[in-house]
Write a protein that holds these residues in place. Structure first.
Motif, mmCIF file in Angstrom:
data_model
loop_
_atom_site.group_PDB
_atom_site.id
_atom_site.type_symbol
_atom_site.label_atom_id
_atom_site.label_comp_id
_atom_site.label_asym_id
_atom_site.label_seq_id
_atom_site.Cartn_x
_atom_site.Cartn_y
_atom_site.Cartn_z
ATOM 1 N N ASP A 67 0.827 -1.210 0.000
ATOM 2 C CA ASP A 67 0.000 0.000 0.000
ATOM 3 C C ASP A 67 0.862 1.261 0.000
ATOM 4 O O ASP A 67 0.449 2.305 -0.516
ATOM 5 N N VAL A 68 2.067 1.175 0.557
ATOM 6 C CA VAL A 68 2.991 2.306 0.494
ATOM 7 C C VAL A 68 3.616 2.393 -0.897
ATOM 8 O O VAL A 68 3.796 3.490 -1.448
ATOM 9 N N ALA A 69 3.917 1.253 -1.471
ATOM 10 C CA ALA A 69 4.565 1.223 -2.787
ATOM 11 C C ALA A 69 3.730 1.939 -3.842
ATOM 12 O O ALA A 69 4.270 2.624 -4.718
ATOM 13 N N SER A 70 2.432 1.788 -3.771
ATOM 14 C CA SER A 70 1.573 2.420 -4.780
ATOM 15 C C SER A 70 1.716 3.937 -4.776
ATOM 16 O O SER A 70 1.523 4.594 -5.803
ATOM 17 N N LYS A 71 2.078 4.494 -3.642
ATOM 18 C CA LYS A 71 2.242 5.948 -3.546
ATOM 19 C C LYS A 71 3.560 6.410 -4.152
ATOM 20 O O LYS A 71 3.729 7.593 -4.466
#
Length: 453
Positions: free
Chosen positions: A187-191
């Motif tokens: 979920d952090v990677a998508s940012k």
């Protein structure tokens, strides 16, 4: 923390530290700051560092292979081969990068006009767990030799493997502001895609995730290369070298416990040899040994996660309910870990789950066909288009197949594989853009026109 389950035992491995969003952004800023100095190095200097990386990978291959076995279940002998192939990839681009990116003169009304290929900046690679060293080098080697800096977001399943891999780069002399690993949750990677200093994105993974990433990259007008899923067809004609073909088909389907995008998944067999082929495959599948991937006597390790095994078993069960016959495998083992047996489904037809969907595990779908034309029709009856293959001695059949199969790559009398020398990628739900070869290195450069009066 990144929580990892050992797929062989089903038990938790020691957790790995995870970066927060702020920490991940700081890493990207640092790598972006390194771009000017890295771009300023000569191609020969960058090539020397890539050759040093290859040497470090070979020195560390036993450790990397062991980490892959622990974190995602790859048999050690396959892990060792993966690291060797990755080292070769680094050496290949060290040797050929300058030629692939040399300026090209084009005639115009100028006294001199040409095209050159400067790098874009910092590239984000979002990578899967199934080949964590090879897929990283496939992304990193061409991007780095071209002069880009790279941030690598490895899958949370393989944090220790990814960390050790990046250490090989640092030991080789690659600066920490040129390559970095982002140990973050998905979920952090998508940012990270939206970070203003990320200039392009490379993604390898599922088609569903690829759609989301493609949309996000496009919203930021950032180029992307997507290598996604596959439901690769293989056509086996009666005039083929059957022994060789069946050995290669079995290998293709069982590498990495079937967790390969370019594995043979749908086999179309000419009717006159159908029963013979089904029996020969049953014998081969029955002899394969599943077990601890750190034991080199085993052919297959576990699947990487419990949910992947359960989804695969559901696809098999639905296909059997729809009329497929299961000649071997097809049952959930009672042992610990996420093992799934080599499974042979025959009499498969369109509409069945294992025919229509990508099966990411050791399951082969076999369908009888009367003619090559019918085989080609069924082979193309998919939303995917990654790889395809045909086995035949007939040149006319080969010509017909290579002119009609709809996929990014076609193998004739051989295995579909990725090779640093050849472009790799797909069409449709298998993605777009190319990695590897001379084509792959030009995905993350600026095709820049120069006109001189």
């Amino acid at each position: 923390m990144l929580e990892v389950i050992n797929p062989t035992t089903g038990q938790a491995l020691p957790p790995s530290p995870a970066l927060t969003l702020e920490q991940a952004n700081a890493v990207i800023d640092k790598v972006a700051d390194g771009f000017v100095s890295w771009r300023g190095k000569s191609m020969a200097e960058r090539a020397a560092l890539l050759n040093a990386v290859a040497a470090e990978l070979r020195e560390d291959k036993a450790v990397l292979a062991d980490f892959m076995a622990l974190e995602m279940g790859k048999p050690v002998k396959e892990g060792l081969a993966e690291v060797e192939k990755s080292a070769w990839c680094a050496e290949y681009y060290a040797e050929n990068g300058a030629a692939f990116l040399s300026s090209e003169t084009l005639e115009s009304d100028a006294s001199h006009s040409y095209v050159q290929y400067p790098p874009l900046g910092t590239v984000l690679g979002i990578l899967p767990w199934n080949a964590p060293v090879w897929l990283a080098l496939r992304f990193l080697a061409p991007a780095l030799i071209a002069g880009n800096t790279c941030v690598m977001k490895a899958d949370p399943n393989v944090p220790t493997t990814a960390s050790r891999l990046v250490e090989c780069f640092y030991r080789a002399g690659v600066p920490e502001n040129v390559v970095a690993n982002l140990a973050v949750a998905n979920d952090v990677a998508s940012k990270m895609i939206d970070h203003p200093k990320v200039k392009a994105v490379s993604f390898t993974g599922s088609s569903r995730a690829g759609q989301t990433i493609a949309s996000q990259a496009a919203a930021g007008l950032k180029p992307a290369v997507l290598e996604l899923g596959g439901s690769d067809p293989c056509i086996l004609m009666a005039d083929a070298d059957l022994e060789k073909a069946l050995d290669v088909i079995t290998l293709s389907r069982m590498i990495n416990a079937g967790q390969s995008c370019i594995a043979v998944k749908r086999l179309f067999v000419e009717q006159s040899i159908y029963d013979e082929v089904c029996e020969a495959l049953r014998e081969r599948f029955s002899k394969l040994k599943c077990g601890d991937p750190r034991d080199e006597s085993n052919n297959l390790g576990p699947l990487a996660r419990a949910d992947l095994r359960d989804q695969l078993h559901q696809q098999v069960s639905k296909s059997i309910e729809a009329g497929a016959r299961c000649l071997v495998g097809g049952d959930l083992p009672s042992r610990s870990g996420f093992f799934y047996p080599p499974t042979l489904l025959v009499d498969m037809q369109p509409g069945m789950a294992a025919f229509e969907e990508e099966t990411f595990g050791p399951v082969l779908s076999v369908t009888p066909i009367q003619t090559l034309e019918k085989a080609l029709e069924l082979a193309n009856a998919t939303e995917y288009g990654l790889g395809a293959s045909i086995w035949t001695r007939s040149q006319a059949s080969i010509d017909l197949a290579v002119n009609h199969l709809q996929s990014g790559q076609i193998a004739v009398n051989g295995i579909v594989k990725s090779d640093p020398r050849l472009p790799s990628g797909g069409i449709g739900r298998s993605g777009y853009g190319r990695e590897l070869g001379p084509q792959g290195i030009r995905e993350f450069v600026n095709v820049q026109q120069i006109w001189i009066a």
